[in-house]
Design an enzyme around this catalytic site. Structure first.
Site, PDB file in Angstrom:
ATOM      1  N   GLU A 194       0.856  -1.179   0.053  1.00 44.52           N
ATOM      2  CA  GLU A 194      -0.177  -0.080  -0.096  1.00 44.52           C
ATOM      3  C   GLU A 194       0.864   1.233  -0.056  1.00 44.52           C
ATOM      4  OE1 GLU A 194      -0.917  -2.676   1.626  1.00 44.52           O
ATOM      5  OE2 GLU A 194      -2.714  -3.135   1.224  1.00 44.52           O
ATOM      6  N   PHE A 246      -9.200  -2.847   1.010  1.00 44.81           N
ATOM      7  CA  PHE A 246     -10.359  -2.361   2.119  1.00 44.81           C
ATOM      8  C   PHE A 246      -9.588  -1.088   2.618  1.00 44.81           C
ATOM      9  CE2 PHE A 246     -11.390  -6.967   1.877  1.00 44.81           C
ATOM     10  CZ  PHE A 246     -12.791  -6.892   2.133  1.00 44.81           C
ATOM     11  N   ALA A 247     -10.819  -0.303   2.964  1.00 43.24           N
ATOM     12  CA  ALA A 247     -10.115   0.909   3.551  1.00 43.24           C
ATOM     13  C   ALA A 247      -9.237   0.799   4.604  1.00 43.24           C
ATOM     14  CB  ALA A 247     -11.555   1.574   4.273  1.00 43.24           C
ATOM     15  N   ASP A 248      -9.555  -0.179   5.489  1.00 44.41           N
ATOM     16  CA  ASP A 248      -8.706  -0.575   6.637  1.00 44.41           C
ATOM     17  C   ASP A 248      -7.087  -0.695   6.207  1.00 44.41           C
ATOM     18  OD1 ASP A 248     -11.249  -1.735   6.369  1.00 44.41           O
ATOM     19  OD2 ASP A 248     -11.274  -2.468   8.576  1.00 44.41           O
ATOM     20  N   PHE A 249      -7.151  -1.118   5.047  1.00 43.87           N
ATOM     21  CA  PHE A 249      -5.364  -1.442   4.786  1.00 43.87           C
ATOM     22  C   PHE A 249      -4.903  -0.329   4.130  1.00 43.87           C
ATOM     23  CE2 PHE A 249      -7.321  -5.749   3.774  1.00 43.87           C
ATOM     24  CZ  PHE A 249      -6.905  -6.313   4.930  1.00 43.87           C
ATOM     25  N   HIS A 276     -11.958  -5.375   8.375  1.00 44.26           N
ATOM     26  CA  HIS A 276     -12.524  -5.130   7.080  1.00 44.26           C
ATOM     27  C   HIS A 276     -13.895  -4.145   7.350  1.00 44.26           C
ATOM     28  CE1 HIS A 276      -9.985  -8.767   6.565  1.00 44.26           C
ATOM     29  NE2 HIS A 276     -10.050  -8.473   5.147  1.00 44.26           N
TER      30      HIS A 276
END
Ligand SMILES: Cc1ncc(C[n+]2csc(CCOP(=O)(O)OP(=O)(O)O)c2C)c(N)n1
Ligand SMILES: [Mg+2]
Lengths: 320, 336
Positions: A57, A80-83, A124
């Protein structure tokens, strides 16, 4: 019928078709079409402009920044936004500061599949709009409708500043529209999703739909509640919010985010300091609980705000 | 030291094989429960990776640290995880180790050295390194820590930073790469450009080991050697095992993008079937004995699943919704 997800795909298709500077970069977005299929067939339709990235990322966002400096308009997808926290440094310290430090803008779009779904669990499900909005130099968008998903993503690509595009996974497939508009409200403008005179709900993203359901329920008891869909949390359309509160005198802020320093906190702070006299009673808010997002569906459905918890809070607000 | 110095006995092999078999049968059950809509959350299976995974778990002792990843059901069972807790987590029982707060592959019991992975790939490498660092600071010796990662995960910053930091501190860390040729749909050709992931060992100044991930004996020997090296003060060990993911990325994915040529190549061999064949060929068990092993694990898995399905699910009213361990710092303010 066009889904919210398909609208996101079509907006990218239109951006690729109309602007040769646009390219897409992200994990599994090429032939596979992305984890959610938001880029399905785009690599075929636009050869050499849709690239599978390594599982990196920081490098994905960093590459986009460099390309933007060189005049390109990259759209990057986080799986995913989380990553996106693995690319946080590049987003908040590099993209967000570039214009301020050098006078050179950084037109990248970072797509964040955001928010909770049943069984998603702590990694997630996150809603990260407040985190990114905290940093000066980023535009943070939270489309709540199919139409906005389409027009705001396309508009975001045209913006000279870095955009964090928080698309809500819960809406991906269940939200549908007959057709897509060519234009809509400009980025940074909120929209009245419902008009009413008894109270104002300010919300965004998937919580718009929980709020609409709550308001429908309250309408049976004769309450008329106005809903402001923020659309963009940064910039935040304080004028539209204040105008609504001026009409209703009561404010309930609803967000799926964690409460501390979230969008609800910001809206209440602004209304309290700039529109204190407009309020008949103390403003209220409904947020997710202040814990990581639980995985079990029975815990998750209580963790996040729902139509029933929003309706209950609204009743308390109306009766106070 | 040659791998063959790490003698693996018939008993070692069979013990490892039977854990692989249990893992496979358990995962087949998970897949069928998933298709029946009974699983909360996603299902990511380790089919084809059992030989490698079990070889990691089986060489660790009580007191060691293990941070498994998404395809390590076999290694988890070898390290002491149970069918019961696995099913409790997947079926959302309140009695599972994660109490419904996190699920499935994220389960763990850190107090037992069984770390609970976060999804963000690479993150467990520095965490296990820190655990080993602490053990050293506390004066403990002879402890090792192992963690697993995929080919995709080697591209993360955390992999790079973690392995480098562990090398600087010469920690007894074993990083096991399951090089299964794909990260979700992304083939290795889009993941890295070095000839072999093993080349990275030299770059970090750590010892590298290559294993055939389809071959149980080779995996056992390789991990035995790597764990011994780490335990004896040889610093971090990077194990790279080549194999193929024999399932979709998750059960939602049919994996139709996997190159048929790879499936037909030796990499596409099924380690479980190959090990079964080896056992029968060596005369270590008869076909009837083998069938009895399978029946035994099937009955354990089925009866445990039936039991777990009757267990209570998490009760939101009972949950304390506390993310902080110190009760005095939990905030109470109106957010709804
Ligand atoms: C930092 C980070 N980015 C993205 C993801 C989403 N994701 C989950 S598994 C996966 C592919 C992993 O591939 P690999 O590391 O090769 O392991 P494998 O699935 O093949 O076992 C991705 C991209 C993630 N978990 N963490
Ligand atoms: Mg892989």
């Amino acid at each position: 019928m066009i889904t919210y997800l398909e609208a996101i795909r079509l907006a990218q298709q239109k951006a690729l078709a109309t602007d040769p500077r646009v390219f897409l970069y992200g994990q599994d977005i090429g032939n596979f079409g992305g984890a959610f299929k938001a880029t399905k067939n785009l690599s075929k339709e636009f050869p050499g402009r849709v690239f599978d990235a390594p599982l990196s990322e920081d490098a994905i966002v960093g590459m986009a920044i460099g390309a933007a400096i060189e005049g390109m308009r990259p759209i990057v997808e986080m799986q995913f936004a989380d990553f996106s926290t693995c690319g946080l440094n590049q987003i908040v310290n590099h993209a967000a500061t570039l214009y301020y430090r050098t006078g050179v803008p950084c037109p990248i779009v970072v797509r964040l599949p955001s928010g909770g779904t049943s069984g998603g669990g702590p990694f997630h499900s996150q809603s990260m709009e407040a985190l990114y909005a905290h940093y000066p130099g980023l535009v943070v968008l939270t489309p709540a409708t199919v139409e906005d998903a389409y027009t705001m993503l396309f508009d975001a690509v045209g913006l000279d500043d870095p955009v964090i595009f928080c698309e809500h996974k819960f809406l991906y497939n269940h939200l549908k529209a007959d057709s897509l508009p060519e234009t809509s409200l400009p980025i940074g403008k909120a929209r009245l999703a419902r008009t009413g005179r008894d109270a104002t709900i300010v919300t965004h993203g998937a919580m718009l739909h929980e709020s609409l359901a709550a308001v429908t329920e309250l309408a049976e008891d004769g309450f008329e509640i106005e809903i402001v869909d923020l659309r963009s949390v940064k910039p935040l359309d304080t004028d539209t919010v204040l105008a609504s509160v001026a009409r209703t005198g009561r404010l309930l802020c609803v967000s799926e985010e964690w409460p501390w320093g979230g969008v609800t906190a910001e809206v209440i702070a602004r209304v309290s300091s700039e529109g204190f006299g407009l309020l008949d009673v103390a403003p209220m808010r409904v947020n997710a609980k202040d814990t990581p997002v639980p995985y079990h569906p029975d815990l998750w459905s209580v963790h996040r705000p729902t139509a029933s918890t929003i309706a209950a809070a609204a009743r308390r607000l109306l009766l106070s | 030291m040659p791998k063959t110095s790490a003698a693996v006995t018939q008993a070692d092999y069979i013990k490892a094989y039977r854990i692989m078999l249990l893992s496979r049968v358990l995962e087949e059950k998970l897949a069928s429960l998933y298709r029946a809509g009974m699983i909360k959350g996603g299902v990511f299976l380790g089919r084809g990776q059992e030989a490698l995974s079990v070889s990691v778990g089986t060489h660790l002792h009580r007191g060691d640290i293990f941070a498994p990843l998404i395809r390590d059901q076999a290694g988890r069972l070898a390290f002491g995880d149970t069918v019961l807790d696995t099913l409790r987590t997947y079926l959302g029982s309140q009695l599972g180790s994660m109490r419904g707060r996190d699920g499935n592959i994220h389960r763990g019991r850190p107090r037992d050295g069984y770390y609970a992975m976060i999804s963000h790939l690479g993150a467990m490498i520095p965490a296990v390194s820190g655990a080993l660092f602490a053990r050293r600071l506390k004066g403990e010796s002879g402890v090792v820590g192992a963690t697993c990662i995929g080919d995709g995960g080697t591209s993360t910053g955390a992999f790079h930073e973690g392995l480098n930091a562990a090398a600087v501190e010469k920690l007894p860390l074993i990083v096991v790469v399951a090089n299964n040729q794909y990260a979700y749909s992304t083939p290795n050709s889009r993941q890295y450009a070095c000839e072999d992931l093993l080349d990275k060992a030299a770059g970090y100044g750590v010892t590298g080991h290559k294993a055939d991930g389809t071959n149980l004996l080779d995996c056992l020997q390789t991990l035995r050697l790597a764990v011994r090296n780490a335990r004896e003060g040889g610093g971090p060990q990077l194990v790279v095992a080549d194999l193929l993911r024999l399932v979709g990325h998750g059960e939602h994915d049919d994996g139709q993008y996997v190159d048929p040529k790879l499936k037909a190549s030796p990499l596409g061999g099924d380690c479980l079937a190959l090990a079964e064949h080896h056992i029968l060929e060596q005369g270590w068990a008869t076909a009837e004995e083998h069938a009895a092993w399978r029946r035994e694990v099937e009955s354990e898995v089925n009866s445990t699943a039936d039991r777990v399905r009757r267990e209570p699910t998490p009760d939101p009213e009972e949950d304390d919704w506390a993310a902080l361990s110190c009760p005095e710092y939990r905030e109470h303010y109106a957010t709804s």
